[in-house]
Design a protein around this motif. Sequence first.
Motif, short mmCIF file in Angstrom:
data_model
loop_
_atom_site.label_atom_id
_atom_site.label_comp_id
_atom_site.label_asym_id
_atom_site.label_seq_id
_atom_site.Cartn_x
_atom_site.Cartn_y
_atom_site.Cartn_z
N ILE A 223 216.22 51.11 112.70
CA ILE A 223 216.66 51.74 113.95
C ILE A 223 216.22 50.90 115.15
CG2 ILE A 223 216.36 53.77 115.43
CD1 ILE A 223 215.99 55.40 112.83
N GLN A 224 214.96 50.41 115.07
CA GLN A 224 214.42 49.60 116.16
C GLN A 224 215.28 48.35 116.41
OE1 GLN A 224 210.43 48.32 115.37
NE2 GLN A 224 210.46 46.73 116.92
N PHE A 225 215.60 47.65 115.33
CA PHE A 225 216.37 46.42 115.49
C PHE A 225 217.84 46.69 115.81
CE2 PHE A 225 212.67 44.33 113.92
CZ PHE A 225 212.76 43.06 114.44
N MET A 226 218.37 47.81 115.36
CA MET A 226 219.73 48.16 115.73
C MET A 226 219.82 48.37 117.24
SD MET A 226 222.00 51.47 114.56
CE MET A 226 220.98 52.59 115.54
N ILE A 227 218.85 49.11 117.80
CA ILE A 227 218.82 49.34 119.26
C ILE A 227 218.57 48.03 119.99
CG2 ILE A 227 217.63 50.53 121.14
CD1 ILE A 227 216.96 52.76 119.13
N TYR A 228 217.59 47.24 119.48
CA TYR A 228 217.21 46.01 120.16
C TYR A 228 218.34 44.98 120.14
CZ TYR A 228 214.80 41.59 121.03
OH TYR A 228 214.45 40.36 121.53
N GLU A 229 218.89 44.71 118.96
CA GLU A 229 219.94 43.70 118.85
C GLU A 229 221.21 44.14 119.59
OE1 GLU A 229 219.69 40.76 117.75
OE2 GLU A 229 218.07 40.67 116.28
N GLY A 230 221.53 45.44 119.50
CA GLY A 230 222.70 45.94 120.21
C GLY A 230 222.56 45.82 121.71
N SER A 231 221.37 46.19 122.22
CA SER A 231 221.12 46.10 123.67
C SER A 231 221.09 44.64 124.13
CB SER A 231 219.78 46.77 124.01
OG SER A 231 219.78 48.11 123.60
N LEU A 232 220.47 43.78 123.31
CA LEU A 232 220.39 42.36 123.65
C LEU A 232 221.78 41.72 123.67
CD1 LEU A 232 218.27 40.14 124.26
CD2 LEU A 232 218.27 39.60 121.82
N LEU A 263 210.55 52.90 121.01
CA LEU A 263 210.42 54.30 121.39
C LEU A 263 211.39 55.15 120.58
CD1 LEU A 263 209.30 56.52 123.22
CD2 LEU A 263 211.06 55.92 124.90
N GLY A 264 212.64 54.73 120.50
CA GLY A 264 213.63 55.48 119.74
C GLY A 264 213.29 55.56 118.26
N ALA A 265 212.81 54.45 117.69
CA ALA A 265 212.48 54.41 116.26
C ALA A 265 211.24 55.25 115.95
CB ALA A 265 212.25 52.97 115.83
N THR A 266 210.24 55.23 116.82
CA THR A 266 208.99 55.95 116.58
C THR A 266 209.18 57.46 116.62
OG1 THR A 266 207.67 54.14 117.49
CG2 THR A 266 206.63 56.31 117.40
N VAL A 267 209.89 57.95 117.62
CA VAL A 267 210.12 59.39 117.75
C VAL A 267 210.89 59.91 116.53
CG1 VAL A 267 211.33 61.16 119.08
CG2 VAL A 267 210.04 59.38 120.27
N THR A 268 211.82 59.12 116.02
CA THR A 268 212.66 59.54 114.90
C THR A 268 211.89 59.63 113.58
OG1 THR A 268 214.55 58.43 115.95
CG2 THR A 268 214.79 59.03 113.63
N THR A 269 210.97 58.70 113.35
CA THR A 269 210.34 58.59 112.02
C THR A 269 208.87 58.99 111.98
OG1 THR A 269 209.78 56.25 112.43
CG2 THR A 269 211.92 56.71 111.43
N TYR A 270 208.32 59.53 113.06
CA TYR A 270 206.88 59.78 113.12
C TYR A 270 206.34 60.70 112.01
CZ TYR A 270 202.22 60.46 114.99
OH TYR A 270 200.86 60.48 115.14
#
Length: 357
Positions: A223-232, A263-270
């Motif tokens: 999820i983290q890299f999906m958000i990061y790579e998509g935003s980048l 932030l998005g990945a942490t809240v989802t999988t905590y």
Amino acid sequence: MSNAVANGLAGAGGGIIAQIITYPLQTVNTRQQTERVAKQSSASSKRLGTLLQILQVIRTDGWGGLYSGLKPSLLGTAASQGVYYYFYQVFKNKAEAIATARKAKGRGDGTIGMFSWLTVAALAGSLNVLLTIPIWVLVTRMQTHTQAERKIMEERKEALLREASEIGLTGSEFQDKLAELDSIKPRPYGTLQAVHEVYTEAGITGFWKGIVPTLIMVCNPAIQFMIYEGSLKRLREKRATSKQGKKSITALEVFLLGALAKLGATVTTYPLLVVKSRLQAKQEIGGNVSLRYSGTFDAILKMIQYEGLPSFYKGMSTKIVQSVFAASVLFMVKEEFVKVYMMLEDKCNKVLFSSAK
């Protein structure tokens, strides 16, 4: 050196720097996650803020308590980030080659879609977990050792009180036994002691405790890299069409994108992270069956039964601060390392080309 190796080394270097900076927060967060509090006492229990908990660790365990397990943690970080970024780049290169081949056949625009990003990150994460989880089991043990020792001592004192009331110990006898318990200091606990304890408890399989929630948690970096790579990707496209002439992505922008992604990945999988920490921490804490877990589903059921759903979110605010800041530093440092590598490689190629002439 291939770009996969360069990204692996850059990821390892960035991970070590981020780990050193944020390690005290990680130690406190692991203790928060593994603290067992029953439903009936959770409402009345006083929850200390993160800063106060840091001060409490310093008071009880000294400054070294905040960095307990740092050495294996740095080894684990270097190994995890190196393995992850290496295979991430390998799978990313493959995905890009497939996308380019599809474009040549008239299918697609030659870019990697979101599902492909998720697949790439999940594959790299799974390999990382399988290879490095034993290190993190030891780190969790070392971070929570003094906390577990205190729990055991509390159980012994409660047993002494029950014994005193049942068999009628005199005041002096009770005080002598209590003083004897108070005089016991936590045993020296390093990496070798942690290895011995894990092996004694569960054998070789003990080093893979928490593997189920940890494997499920590969969706966190996915999820983290999906958000990061998509935003980048969107930011680069926007820069490419910008008329202001600013094309390159700055370190601050990478920092902020990394923070948003984590932030998005942490809240989802905590909740999975809490279960993992519970399984990897010392299980034999007194005689209370509610404090011991035989596996992932047993831990989930007992946490719901004895502590309620809020137990799955213990320490989440601390984790958000620690993981978001660590991820931001990691991404920023990694990108700068890769830039330096690319610049040095370009200079070397120019020197070799000119000497060949």
